[in-house]
Design an enzyme around this catalytic site. Structure first.
Site, PDB file in Angstrom:
ATOM      1  N   GLY A   1       0.821  -1.207   0.000  1.00  0.00           N
ATOM      2  CA  GLY A   1       0.000   0.000   0.000  1.00  0.00           C
ATOM      3  C   GLY A   1       0.852   1.251   0.000  1.00  0.00           C
ATOM      4  O   GLY A   1       0.534   2.245   0.658  1.00  0.00           O
ATOM      5  N   ALA A   2       1.955   1.210  -0.780  1.00  0.00           N
ATOM      6  CA  ALA A   2       2.967   2.271  -0.686  1.00  0.00           C
ATOM      7  C   ALA A   2       2.873   3.313  -1.780  1.00  0.00           C
ATOM      8  O   ALA A   2       3.789   4.119  -1.940  1.00  0.00           O
ATOM      9  CB  ALA A   2       4.359   1.643  -0.683  1.00  0.00           C
TER      10      ALA A   2
ATOM     11  N   TYR B   1     -13.618  -2.795   9.800  1.00  0.00           N
ATOM     12  CA  TYR B   1     -12.271  -2.236   9.932  1.00  0.00           C
ATOM     13  C   TYR B   1     -11.722  -2.439  11.351  1.00  0.00           C
ATOM     14  O   TYR B   1     -10.566  -2.828  11.538  1.00  0.00           O
ATOM     15  CB  TYR B   1     -12.324  -0.753   9.582  1.00  0.00           C
ATOM     16  CG  TYR B   1     -11.000  -0.038   9.488  1.00  0.00           C
ATOM     17  CD1 TYR B   1     -10.183  -0.210   8.375  1.00  0.00           C
ATOM     18  CD2 TYR B   1     -10.580   0.838  10.492  1.00  0.00           C
ATOM     19  CE1 TYR B   1      -8.967   0.472   8.268  1.00  0.00           C
ATOM     20  CE2 TYR B   1      -9.378   1.513  10.395  1.00  0.00           C
ATOM     21  CZ  TYR B   1      -8.579   1.328   9.284  1.00  0.00           C
ATOM     22  OH  TYR B   1      -7.381   2.006   9.187  1.00  0.00           O
ATOM     23  N   ALA B   2     -12.565  -2.192  12.357  1.00  0.00           N
ATOM     24  CA  ALA B   2     -12.141  -2.355  13.747  1.00  0.00           C
ATOM     25  C   ALA B   2     -11.776  -3.812  14.034  1.00  0.00           C
ATOM     26  O   ALA B   2     -10.772  -4.095  14.693  1.00  0.00           O
ATOM     27  CB  ALA B   2     -13.250  -1.889  14.696  1.00  0.00           C
TER      28      ALA B   2
ATOM     29  N   ARG C   1       0.823   5.782  -1.824  1.00  0.00           N
ATOM     30  CA  ARG C   1       0.456   7.084  -1.255  1.00  0.00           C
ATOM     31  C   ARG C   1       0.330   6.965   0.255  1.00  0.00           C
ATOM     32  O   ARG C   1       0.463   5.888   0.832  1.00  0.00           O
ATOM     33  CB  ARG C   1      -0.875   7.562  -1.851  1.00  0.00           C
ATOM     34  CG  ARG C   1      -2.022   6.593  -1.616  1.00  0.00           C
ATOM     35  CD  ARG C   1      -3.299   7.034  -2.311  1.00  0.00           C
ATOM     36  NE  ARG C   1      -4.400   6.096  -2.043  1.00  0.00           N
ATOM     37  CZ  ARG C   1      -5.646   6.274  -2.456  1.00  0.00           C
ATOM     38  NH1 ARG C   1      -5.966   7.366  -3.132  1.00  0.00           N
ATOM     39  NH2 ARG C   1      -6.576   5.383  -2.171  1.00  0.00           N
TER      40      ARG C   1
ATOM     41  N   SER D   1      -4.678   0.126  14.100  1.00  0.00           N
ATOM     42  CA  SER D   1      -5.337   1.432  14.131  1.00  0.00           C
ATOM     43  C   SER D   1      -5.955   1.648  15.498  1.00  0.00           C
ATOM     44  O   SER D   1      -6.281   0.680  16.203  1.00  0.00           O
ATOM     45  CB  SER D   1      -6.440   1.484  13.063  1.00  0.00           C
ATOM     46  OG  SER D   1      -7.266   2.615  13.229  1.00  0.00           O
TER      47      SER D   1
ATOM     48  N   LYS E   1      -8.427  -4.603  12.291  1.00  0.00           N
ATOM     49  CA  LYS E   1      -7.280  -3.974  12.930  1.00  0.00           C
ATOM     50  C   LYS E   1      -6.996  -4.580  14.304  1.00  0.00           C
ATOM     51  O   LYS E   1      -5.835  -4.674  14.724  1.00  0.00           O
ATOM     52  CB  LYS E   1      -7.504  -2.467  13.045  1.00  0.00           C
ATOM     53  CG  LYS E   1      -7.482  -1.742  11.690  1.00  0.00           C
ATOM     54  CD  LYS E   1      -6.209  -2.002  10.920  1.00  0.00           C
ATOM     55  CE  LYS E   1      -6.028  -1.056   9.742  1.00  0.00           C
ATOM     56  NZ  LYS E   1      -4.811  -1.361   8.965  1.00  0.00           N
TER      57      LYS E   1
ATOM     58  N   ASP F   1      -2.007  -7.616  -5.681  1.00  0.00           N
ATOM     59  CA  ASP F   1      -3.196  -7.722  -4.846  1.00  0.00           C
ATOM     60  C   ASP F   1      -2.815  -8.596  -3.660  1.00  0.00           C
ATOM     61  O   ASP F   1      -2.644  -9.810  -3.792  1.00  0.00           O
ATOM     62  CB  ASP F   1      -4.336  -8.362  -5.637  1.00  0.00           C
ATOM     63  CG  ASP F   1      -5.603  -8.561  -4.804  1.00  0.00           C
ATOM     64  OD1 ASP F   1      -5.575  -8.305  -3.587  1.00  0.00           O
ATOM     65  OD2 ASP F   1      -6.616  -9.007  -5.382  1.00  0.00           O
ATOM     66  N   VAL F   2      -2.656  -7.986  -2.493  1.00  0.00           N
ATOM     67  CA  VAL F   2      -2.143  -8.728  -1.336  1.00  0.00           C
ATOM     68  C   VAL F   2      -3.102  -9.806  -0.850  1.00  0.00           C
ATOM     69  O   VAL F   2      -2.711 -10.678  -0.066  1.00  0.00           O
ATOM     70  CB  VAL F   2      -1.784  -7.776  -0.168  1.00  0.00           C
ATOM     71  CG1 VAL F   2      -0.664  -6.837  -0.571  1.00  0.00           C
ATOM     72  CG2 VAL F   2      -3.010  -7.018   0.334  1.00  0.00           C
TER      73      VAL F   2
END
Length: 253
Positions: A13-14, A154-155, A16, A142, A158, A63-64
């Site tokens: 994801g590098a 997302y939670a 940006r 996060s 993470k 695509d990871v």
């Protein structure tokens, strides 16, 4: 760095944001950096910035969440830059929504990129690290891991990365490999700009409102996170493993 060896780092994801800032920071510390993102062409800016500063970088589309794509990407990095000894699992996506509105695809996409992606990348890179007797794996968690409205997917992902990190630390430590996680708070990136748009706020107003609740009275920058990652990937962090560092401008509940 306390070694003259140029270690190879992979940052996912590098193209940006935090990933790009991390790639630039690691390159500045003498690493050869594989800049991974879904679209290889999108990595060109990060690679150009590294090379302009005298560093070495390679753009790789991957695509990871795709096992074969990950295998191919890591093999290419090993062939063109050298065996990877540093991995930063940064790739991520948002599919925010309240639980009753969240679709199966919203859930699965976030889990695939964050959790499956970190698993596949770590598994693919760890053999090179074991062979070298040295490795650093840093995964991006996060502050949302503590819970955040509209981010059940997302939670959960993470929070899962924190457990994943601690387990890698236990399993891989005897091979000279450390595993740690960095958990950013509010960082001004395209992702947080998308969150502002989702809640109907101008991004500048969104940042100002967020800063009022942060003890240092500002929002974070990608470079703030990159600095923490750089520490964990360094030679001096060999006795630090299985840790979660919150980079959030103050303590969190």
């Amino acid at each position: 760095m306390t070694t003259t060896e140029q270690r190879v780092a992979v940052v996912t994801g590098a193209a940006r944001g935090i990933g790009a800032a991390t790639a630039l920071r690691l390159a500045a510390e003498g690493r050869a950096v594989a800049v991974l993102d879904l679209d290889e062409a999108a990595c060109a800016g990060t690679v150009a910035a590294i090379e302009a500063a005298g560093g070495t970088a390679l753009a790789v589309g991957c695509d990871v969440a795709d096992q074969e794509a990950v295998r191919g990407a890591v093999a290419r990095v090993a062939e063109e830059l050298g065996p990877p000894q540093i991995l930063v699992n940064n790739a991520g996506v948002l599919r925010d929504n309240l639980l009753f509105k969240m679709t199966d695809q919203d859930w699965d996409t976030v889990m695939a990129v964050h959790l499956r992606g970190a698993f596949l990348m770590s598994r693919a890179c760890q053999k090179h690290m074991v062979d070298a007797g040295f490795g650093r794996i840093v995964s991006l968690s996060s502050s949302s891991a503590l819970g955040n409205r509209g981010q059940a997917n997302y939670a959960a992902a993470k929070a899962g990365l924190q457990g994943f990190t601690k387990t890698l630390a236990i399993e891989l430590g005897k091979f000279g490999i450390t595993a740690n996680a960095v958990a950013p708070g509010f960082i001004a990136t395209d992702m947080t700009a998308a969150t502002a748009a989702r809640v109907g706020m101008e991004f500048e107003d969104f940042q100002r409102a967020a800063a009022e609740g942060i003890p240092v009275r500002r929002v974070g920058r990608p470079e703030d996170v990159a600095g923490a990652i750089a520490f964990f990937t360094g030679e001096d962090a060999g006795f630090v493993s299985g840790q979660v560092l919150y980079v959030a401008g103050g303590p969190l509940d």
